[in-house]
Design a protein around this motif. Structure first.
Motif, PDB file in Angstrom:
ATOM      1  N   ASP A  74     -30.474-100.264  -3.223  1.00 12.96           N
ATOM      2  CA  ASP A  74     -29.773-100.006  -4.416  1.00 12.96           C
ATOM      3  C   ASP A  74     -28.869-101.224  -4.680  1.00 12.96           C
ATOM      4  N   ALA A  75     -27.961-101.327  -3.850  1.00 11.03           N
ATOM      5  CA  ALA A  75     -26.898-102.568  -4.151  1.00 11.03           C
ATOM      6  C   ALA A  75     -27.678-103.762  -4.224  1.00 11.03           C
ATOM      7  N   PHE A  76     -28.620-104.199  -3.155  1.00 11.24           N
ATOM      8  CA  PHE A  76     -29.317-105.518  -3.330  1.00 11.24           C
ATOM      9  C   PHE A  76     -29.977-105.775  -4.403  1.00 11.24           C
ATOM     10  N   GLU A  77     -30.909-104.720  -4.999  1.00  9.26           N
ATOM     11  CA  GLU A  77     -31.736-104.677  -6.207  1.00  9.26           C
ATOM     12  C   GLU A  77     -30.974-104.890  -7.404  1.00  9.26           C
TER      13      GLU A  77
ATOM     14  N   PRO B  31     -31.964 -99.826  10.617  1.00  8.01           N
ATOM     15  CA  PRO B  31     -31.637 -98.382  10.842  1.00  8.01           C
ATOM     16  C   PRO B  31     -31.475 -97.565   9.403  1.00  8.01           C
ATOM     17  N   GLU B  32     -31.570 -96.182   9.731  1.00  8.74           N
ATOM     18  CA  GLU B  32     -31.533 -95.292   8.534  1.00  8.74           C
ATOM     19  C   GLU B  32     -30.067 -95.345   7.670  1.00  8.74           C
ATOM     20  N   VAL B  33     -29.102 -95.569   8.519  1.00 16.64           N
ATOM     21  CA  VAL B  33     -27.643 -95.354   7.826  1.00 16.64           C
ATOM     22  C   VAL B  33     -27.478 -96.284   6.761  1.00 16.64           C
ATOM     23  N   PRO B  34     -27.778 -97.332   6.719  1.00 12.08           N
ATOM     24  CA  PRO B  34     -27.686 -98.296   5.296  1.00 12.08           C
ATOM     25  C   PRO B  34     -28.636 -97.881   4.540  1.00 12.08           C
ATOM     26  N   LEU B  35     -29.659 -97.268   4.640  1.00 13.25           N
ATOM     27  CA  LEU B  35     -30.647 -97.066   3.785  1.00 13.25           C
ATOM     28  C   LEU B  35     -30.164 -95.655   2.954  1.00 13.25           C
ATOM     29  N   VAL B  36     -29.694 -94.750   3.756  1.00  9.84           N
ATOM     30  CA  VAL B  36     -29.178 -93.435   3.038  1.00  9.84           C
ATOM     31  C   VAL B  36     -27.749 -93.833   2.207  1.00  9.84           C
ATOM     32  N   LEU B  37     -27.142 -95.099   2.797  1.00 11.80           N
ATOM     33  CA  LEU B  37     -25.919 -95.308   2.042  1.00 11.80           C
ATOM     34  C   LEU B  37     -26.188 -95.944   0.623  1.00 11.80           C
ATOM     35  N   GLY B  38     -27.584 -96.529   0.702  1.00 10.45           N
ATOM     36  CA  GLY B  38     -27.702 -97.089  -0.779  1.00 10.45           C
ATOM     37  C   GLY B  38     -27.764 -98.696  -0.616  1.00 10.45           C
ATOM     38  N   VAL B  39     -27.868 -99.178   0.438  1.00 11.55           N
ATOM     39  CA  VAL B  39     -27.998-100.677   0.537  1.00 11.55           C
ATOM     40  C   VAL B  39     -29.036-101.381  -0.308  1.00 11.55           C
TER      41      VAL B  39
ATOM     42  N   ILE C 189     -22.205-102.179   3.497  1.00 15.58           N
ATOM     43  CA  ILE C 189     -23.018-102.696   2.527  1.00 15.58           C
ATOM     44  C   ILE C 189     -22.668-104.054   1.531  1.00 15.58           C
ATOM     45  N   VAL C 190     -21.213-103.965   1.282  1.00 14.24           N
ATOM     46  CA  VAL C 190     -20.588-105.037   0.512  1.00 14.24           C
ATOM     47  C   VAL C 190     -20.607-106.212   1.314  1.00 14.24           C
ATOM     48  N   GLY C 191     -20.295-106.144   2.564  1.00 14.74           N
ATOM     49  CA  GLY C 191     -20.289-107.310   3.584  1.00 14.74           C
ATOM     50  C   GLY C 191     -21.667-108.033   3.432  1.00 14.74           C
ATOM     51  N   LEU C 192     -22.608-107.187   3.857  1.00 14.16           N
ATOM     52  CA  LEU C 192     -23.979-107.515   3.794  1.00 14.16           C
ATOM     53  C   LEU C 192     -24.461-108.348   2.534  1.00 14.16           C
ATOM     54  N   LEU C 193     -24.156-107.542   1.239  1.00 12.03           N
ATOM     55  CA  LEU C 193     -24.668-108.236   0.153  1.00 12.03           C
ATOM     56  C   LEU C 193     -24.008-109.489  -0.068  1.00 12.03           C
ATOM     57  N   ASN C 194     -22.623-109.708   0.009  1.00 10.73           N
ATOM     58  CA  ASN C 194     -21.832-111.044  -0.028  1.00 10.73           C
ATOM     59  C   ASN C 194     -22.575-112.086   0.812  1.00 10.73           C
ATOM     60  N   PHE C 195     -22.971-111.822   2.138  1.00 12.56           N
ATOM     61  CA  PHE C 195     -23.447-112.609   2.831  1.00 12.56           C
ATOM     62  C   PHE C 195     -24.851-112.963   2.273  1.00 12.56           C
TER      63      PHE C 195
ATOM     64  N   PRO D  14     -36.574 -98.337   1.386  1.00 12.30           N
ATOM     65  CA  PRO D  14     -36.527 -97.459   0.324  1.00 12.30           C
ATOM     66  C   PRO D  14     -35.208 -97.270  -0.470  1.00 12.30           C
ATOM     67  N   SER D  15     -34.938 -96.989  -1.492  1.00 12.08           N
ATOM     68  CA  SER D  15     -33.728 -96.700  -2.098  1.00 12.08           C
ATOM     69  C   SER D  15     -33.394 -95.541  -1.527  1.00 12.08           C
ATOM     70  N   LYS D  16     -31.887 -95.146  -2.050  1.00 12.83           N
ATOM     71  CA  LYS D  16     -31.097 -94.218  -1.596  1.00 12.83           C
ATOM     72  C   LYS D  16     -31.949 -92.847  -1.867  1.00 12.83           C
TER      73      LYS D  16
END
Ligand code: AMP
Ligand code: GLY
Length: 421
Positions: free
Chosen positions: A80-83, A70-78, A51-57, A92-94
């Motif tokens: 929420d972090a971006f917003e 995929p579902e895994v980043p969604l369930v991890l809160g990607v 998530i951190v790597g994706l947001l920085n990118f 969707p949010s986490k």
């Protein structure tokens, strides 16, 4: 616009392919992508759960919209972090992704909001589950609560099978912490269909129907897989049933999630069993289906970026979707041995011989110089459009025969249920 797509499968190839058709799009990045996506997008070596790597990118490259496969980043809160960082993202949010991330949450939510689904009970110890099992008639379905890459659902025809399933999930922890709780539910009889909806937190639009083929072999035999093929539309979903699913399933979910303080934005996927008593929900996913996306998006005429932006900005009310009347069929070519152990690194031949209205979405491939090699269980999704499903089936299998690699296997009956109707 600059777009970032997260994921690496056939679904993400279909998403990149559709996004590329938008006049608004300048450049697409895909993290991490695959050998086929590399022809449309710049693949970047960031894992889908980083998530951190994706947001920085996304910040670095001034990405205007990120699309989560995929579902895994969604369930991890990607999301929420971006917003939180003020970066636009479609998904969707986490809290809202719990509809997929926890089967207990999803079943309890359906009970609270009167969404039709199989009768069930949930348990958080093996002993309680064993005792509770006796209240069900056979066959019975045992489901791990958490994400298990599609493997956490066990259909049990006998009591010893059900006891074994509970043991596998709760005591042996075959799916790790996904098995801390289980759902035990009634077995439903009928034909399955997938209904996807796009939602902006308050409004939603249904996409055209589709049908997956989950078992590895023809006539729905053998073990479950991630999906061996799909077609759209699915005639089992008549116009009346499509409306009914919108009214009885999708609307109460979108309204209920908003009421409960977790408004649903993104794609809501309802796996439906069409039973003699009407449609019942088998499961929710909170993202595009794979391989349904490969069969649905080629039929969508509307600019997908307009739809996603409207969803992210809460203006879905302004959007209508336009569909190609043709049918679309996607046949997955998998590696020999899948869904068990399989070999990778086999050279794929004949990809250039496939031409419109057939095309190939890559699922598990990688580029090696000029060659394309297999690198996953599901390798390719060969897809074709045709006037009616029979024509699409003819075209897709003609294309499938042009492509080859050592050990390749595929089903010969994708779309057959539609023909039988
Ligand atoms: P799920 O991941 O919950 O969709 O389950 C995977 C597959 O198991 C579904 O696509 C169905 O084929 C089957 N399944 C799940 N729940 C039930 C049920 N209650 N009755 C019959 N089949 C089910
Ligand atoms: N096709 C089933 C899934 O995407 O989970």
């Amino acid at each position: 616009m600059n777009i970032l797509v997260i994921g690496s499968g056939g679904r993400e190839h279909a998403l990149c392919w559709k996004i590329q058709q938008s006049l608004k799009v300048k450049k697409i990045f895909c993290a991490p992508g695959n050998g086929g996506i590399a022809g449309l997008a710049e693949c970047v070596n960031i894992k889908a759960d980083d998530i951190v790597g994706l947001l920085n990118f996304a910040r670095d490259k001034k990405i205007d919209l990120t699309v989560v496969g995929p579902e895994v980043p969604l369930v991890l809160g990607v999301v929420d972090a971006f917003e939180k960082a003020g970066v636009k993202i479609f998904g969707p949010s986490k809290a809202a992704a719990q509809l997929e991330g926890s089967k207990v949450f999803s079943k309890d939510f359906m009970r609270r909001h009167h969404v039709p689904t199989a009768a069930y009970r949930s348990f958080d110890t093996y002993e309680a589950a064993l005792a509770g099992l006796k209240k069900f008639t056979l066959p019975v379905v045992v489901k791990a609560d958490g994400l298990a890459a599609g493997k956490g659902v066990i259909i049990c025809n006998t009591l010893p099978e059900a006891t074994d399933a509970l043991k596998t999930i709760m005591q042996d922890r075959a799916f790790k912490d996904a098995g801390l709780r289980v759902v035990v539910e009634e077995f439903l009889v009928g034909e399955e269909a997938s209904i996807l909806a796009v939602a902006d937190g308050k409004d939603f639009i249904l996409l055209d129907s589709s049908q997956d083929h989950k078992r590895i072999f023809d006539n729905d035999e053998g073990p479950n897989t991630g999906g061996m093929g799909a077609y759209s539309p699915a005639p089992v979903v008549t116009a009346a049933l499509w409306d009914e699913i919108g009214r009885l399933v999708i609307k109460p979910v979108i309204d209920g999630m908003a009421q409960e303080g977790a408004p649903f934005k993104g794609i809501l996927y309802a796996g439906i069993m069409v039973t003699a008593q009407g449609p019942k929900v088998l499961e929710f996913n909170t993202r595009f289906g794979d391989p349904e996306t490969q069969a649905v998006l080629p039929r969508l005429k509307t600019d997908i970026i307009d739809v996603m932006l409207a969803a992210v900005e809460g203006r879905l009310r302004e959007v209508t979707l336009e569909w190609d009347p043709r049918a679309c069929v996607c046949v997955v070519i998998a590696a020999g041995g899948y869904p068990g152990d399989y070999a990778s690194g086999k050279e794929i031949r004949g990809l250039d011989a496939v031409s419109a209205p057939a095309f190939v979405f890559h699922a598990g491939t990688k580029k090696d110089g000029e060659k394309i090699l297999t690198s996953g269980g599901r390798v390719l999704g060969v897809t074709a459009l045709g006037m009616g499903v029979a024509e699409a089936i003819g075209k897709v299998y003609a294309a499938v025969e042009k492509v080859s690699f050592e050990g390749a296997q595929y089903r010969r009956d994708i779309g057959k249920k539609a023909l039988n109707r």
